[in-house]
Design an enzyme around this catalytic site. Structure first.
Site, PDB file in Angstrom:
ATOM      1  NE  ARG A  30     -10.807  15.943 -30.063  1.00  0.00           N
ATOM      2  CZ  ARG A  30     -11.084  15.508 -29.001  1.00  0.00           C
ATOM      3  NH1 ARG A  30      -9.840  15.183 -28.435  1.00  0.00           N
ATOM      4  NH2 ARG A  30     -11.913  14.992 -28.211  1.00  0.00           N
ATOM      5  CG  ASP A  52      -0.448  18.397 -21.444  1.00  0.00           C
ATOM      6  OD1 ASP A  52      -0.052  17.412 -21.555  1.00  0.00           O
ATOM      7  OD2 ASP A  52      -1.897  18.556 -21.687  1.00  0.00           O
ATOM      8  CG  PHE A  54      -6.612  18.132 -24.377  1.00  0.00           C
ATOM      9  CD1 PHE A  54      -6.539  17.526 -25.839  1.00  0.00           C
ATOM     10  CD2 PHE A  54      -7.186  17.212 -23.165  1.00  0.00           C
ATOM     11  CE1 PHE A  54      -7.369  16.188 -25.987  1.00  0.00           C
ATOM     12  CE2 PHE A  54      -7.419  15.950 -23.701  1.00  0.00           C
ATOM     13  CZ  PHE A  54      -7.453  15.371 -24.925  1.00  0.00           C
ATOM     14  CB  THR A  55     -11.200  18.308 -24.203  1.00  0.00           C
ATOM     15  OG1 THR A  55     -10.541  17.076 -24.024  1.00  0.00           O
ATOM     16  CG2 THR A  55     -11.562  18.432 -25.792  1.00  0.00           C
ATOM     17  CE1 TYR A  72      -4.074   1.901   0.176  1.00  0.00           C
ATOM     18  CE2 TYR A  72      -2.749   3.501   1.600  1.00  0.00           C
ATOM     19  CZ  TYR A  72      -3.532   3.242   0.760  1.00  0.00           C
ATOM     20  OH  TYR A  72      -4.554   4.265   0.748  1.00  0.00           O
ATOM     21  CG  PHE A 105     -15.738  14.793 -27.428  1.00  0.00           C
ATOM     22  CD1 PHE A 105     -15.414  16.199 -26.463  1.00  0.00           C
ATOM     23  CD2 PHE A 105     -15.038  13.949 -27.072  1.00  0.00           C
ATOM     24  CE1 PHE A 105     -14.287  16.188 -25.448  1.00  0.00           C
ATOM     25  CE2 PHE A 105     -13.805  14.104 -26.190  1.00  0.00           C
ATOM     26  CZ  PHE A 105     -13.511  15.149 -25.403  1.00  0.00           C
ATOM     27  CE  LYS A 139      -3.114  11.013 -24.340  1.00  0.00           C
ATOM     28  NZ  LYS A 139      -3.917  11.160 -23.141  1.00  0.00           N
TER      29      LYS A 139
HETATM   30  N1  F0G Z   1      -3.518  16.837 -22.343  1.00  0.00           N
HETATM   31  C1  F0G Z   1      -3.135  16.351 -23.599  1.00  0.00           C
HETATM   32  C2  F0G Z   1      -2.381  16.895 -24.631  1.00  0.00           C
HETATM   33  C3  F0G Z   1      -3.929  15.061 -23.979  1.00  0.00           C
HETATM   34  O1  F0G Z   1      -3.965  14.537 -25.363  1.00  0.00           O
HETATM   35  C4  F0G Z   1      -4.738  14.349 -23.355  1.00  0.00           C
HETATM   36  C5  F0G Z   1      -5.339  13.182 -23.534  1.00  0.00           C
HETATM   37  C6  F0G Z   1      -4.744  14.909 -21.880  1.00  0.00           C
HETATM   38  C7  F0G Z   1      -3.911  15.855 -21.489  1.00  0.00           C
HETATM   39  C8  F0G Z   1      -5.502  14.122 -20.684  1.00  0.00           C
HETATM   40  O2  F0G Z   1      -5.120  12.967 -20.324  1.00  0.00           O
HETATM   41  O3  F0G Z   1      -6.514  10.861 -20.945  1.00  0.00           O
HETATM   42  O4  F0G Z   1      -4.591  10.623 -19.475  1.00  0.00           O
HETATM   43  O5  F0G Z   1      -6.535  12.114 -18.729  1.00  0.00           O
HETATM   44  N2  F0G Z   1      -5.638  12.825 -24.685  1.00  0.00           N
HETATM   45  C9  F0G Z   1      -6.348  11.682 -25.163  1.00  0.00           C
HETATM   46  C10 F0G Z   1      -6.405  11.920 -26.696  1.00  0.00           C
HETATM   47  C11 F0G Z   1      -7.857  11.392 -24.328  1.00  0.00           C
HETATM   48  O6  F0G Z   1      -7.079  11.000 -27.213  1.00  0.00           O
HETATM   49  O7  F0G Z   1      -6.255  12.665 -27.270  1.00  0.00           O
HETATM   50  P1  F0G Z   1      -5.696  11.704 -19.713  1.00  0.00           P
END
Ligand code: F0G
Length: 458
Positions: free
Chosen positions: A383, A216, A125-126, A73, A450, A259
């Site tokens: 997108r 990021d 980013f979203t 843990y 989306f 990624k």
């Molecule tokens: N920042 C970037 C530039 C991203 O592309 C993503 C995720 C995140 C943050 C968030 O990270 O998914 O680990 O919580 N991108 C994915 C995509 C979902 O399909 O582009 P996460």
């Protein structure tokens, strides 16, 4: 000179069979999924280019590492390996692991943002933007104009426009700007890199005003590879050296290790600021788990530590980015409208140019992703206007300039032959573009619509 091709720096030890449905079955599957590729079953997909997130093939070393998971843990051996790797390879002092990137975004937004603040960023980013807004900030796009133009061949479309940043500082005051959100690479612009020249200038400006930089770093090694290929003065530096230099110009970092870092799950918050570290260590216990695992199993942290080391190898990036460029070149040669130059993690189709007869209210990119799946079982991602969501004040759709479909390439998963099949299908869909009808949204979730929105054919 005789032609000398490059090839992947690995061979394949285990395979996962694919299945392809008939066209009739694909039409039904797409309608059942409300014309949203996120709602398809993966088993119904032939070549899955939905995302490069969590879809990488791990190496035999990473899998061996999984067997070395220390599932205690507290104080797992794998945490210390990961911490040392983040310090050695990335150069950040303090590490708080999280289950994925958005958990780190949540924490850094809560820690650094006061309601009424402004967060300038190189596009958005979203999930990143949503967490900034939930913490009470307003996001302001300060990326260079070239990033919004799919035909501009500018090599560093991730660059920040210093005039836009300065104008925001002049307008709202530096005390209302806790940090600049800087991403390597810029996903929503087409996987476009930022240059070190620009980042250095941003560092200088932010330092003058006491503004932090939150990095990021989701695709930092891919960005570093592009710098090595395209930025003057970096041809003799390794990807690993460039990654370190980028990070050294920033204060904090959020990472989606799904990624660049070649794992199926994982992320972290890293910082050089002991006060931010202290707060994040407290907060992670509430949302993720103890600060030495942050929602991950020991084995996940081990695979991540090994993946980070593999991700900064030059030959890995050459093959990874090279495969993306290969697909992009096939499409460009056939006259298919794509975002140029080709970015690092995918090829972005320009849906507005595919379907000049569809307005953004008819969801051209959503339509194109559906048509592509029906044609060949290739799954891509919208997108465009669906991803951009609604304006919080007016309730209207946000209408982004870019209306794109992303063909995202998982790392080390598909071969050149798969890329050929994808290109042929895209070319066919492009040739039949004038017959496409748009879509109508019939269900819209409140957040990040989306992912779960449903559509009907017009
Ligand atoms: N920042 C970037 C530039 C991203 O592309 C993503 C995720 C995140 C943050 C968030 O990270 O998914 O680990 O919580 N991108 C994915 C995509 C979902 O399909 O582009 P996460």
């Amino acid at each position: 000179m005789k032609k000398r091709s490059w090839a992947e720096p690995y061979k394949i030890k285990m395979v996962e069979p694919l299945r392809m449905l008939s066209k009739k079955e694909r039409e039904k599957a797409m309608a059942d999924a409300g014309y949203n590729t996120f709602l398809l079953r993966s088993e119904d997909v032939y070549i899955d280019l939905l995302t490069d997130s969590g879809t990488s093939a791990m190496s035999d070393r990473q899998w061996a590492g999984m067997m070395l998971g220390d599932e205690a843990y507290a104080g797992s051996r794998n945490f210390y390996h990961l911490e040392k790797t983040v310090q050695d390879i990335y150069g950040y002092k303090h590490l708080v692991p999280t289950h994925q990137g958005r958990a780190a975004e949540h924490m850094i937004s809560r820690i650094l943002i006061k309601p009424g603040d402004y967060i300038p960023g190189n596009m958005y980013f979203t999930t990143t933007k949503l967490h900034q807004e939930l913490a009470g900030a307003k996001f302001v796009d300060v990326i260079v104009d070239e990033a919004h133009d799919p035909n501009s061949e500018y090599p560093f479309k991730g660059d920040i426009d210093l005039n836009k940043l300065q104008a925001l500082i002049d307008k709202v005051g530096a005390d209302k700007i806790p940090y600049v959100a800087m991403a390597t690479t810029v996903n929503m612009a087409g996987g476009q890199p930022i240059s070190l020249k620009n980042l250095k200038a941003v560092r200088e400006l932010t330092k003058k005003y006491g503004i932090d930089i939150v990095h990021d770093m989701t695709r930092v090694a891919e960005n570093a590879y592009m710098i090595q290929q395209k930025e003057e003065g970096y041809q003799d530096k390794t990807v690993a050296e460039i990654v370190k230099e980028i990070n050294s110009l920033t204060d904090h970092a959020t990472m989606s290790a799904k990624k660049d870092a070649l794992v199926n799950i994982g992320g972290f918050l890293a910082t050089n600021d002991p006060r931010v570290f202290e707060e994040a260590r407290n907060m992670v216990v509430v949302y993720e788990g103890l600060h030495t695992y942050g929602g991950l199993a020991g084995r996940d942290m081990e695979a991540m530590a090994i993946g980070i080391k593999e991700s900064v190898m030059d030959e890995h990036q050459k093959a990874r980015v090279g495969q993306v460029q290969y697909l992009g070149d096939l499409l460009i040669k056939s006259g298919v409208p794509v975002v140029k130059p080709i970015g690092t993690h995918g090829v972005f189709l320009d849906a507005k140019a595919f379907y000049p007869h569809l307005s953004q209210d008819e969801f051209p990119a959503q339509t194109l992703a559906a048509e592509l799946y029906i044609d060949s079982g290739v799954r891509a991602m919208e997108r465009g206007v669906v991803s951009a969501g609604r304006n919080k004040e007016t309730g209207q759709h946000n209408y982004p300039k870019l209306e794109l479909v992303r063909l995202t390439i998982p790392r080390r998963v598909y071969t050149q032959a798969h890329m050929d099949v994808v290109a042929e299908s895209v070319i066919d869909v492009f040739e039949n573009a004038k017959n496409a009808r748009g879509l109508k949204m019939i269900y819209e979730p409140k957040y990040l619509r989306f992912f779960q929105a449903r559509f009907e054919k017009l």
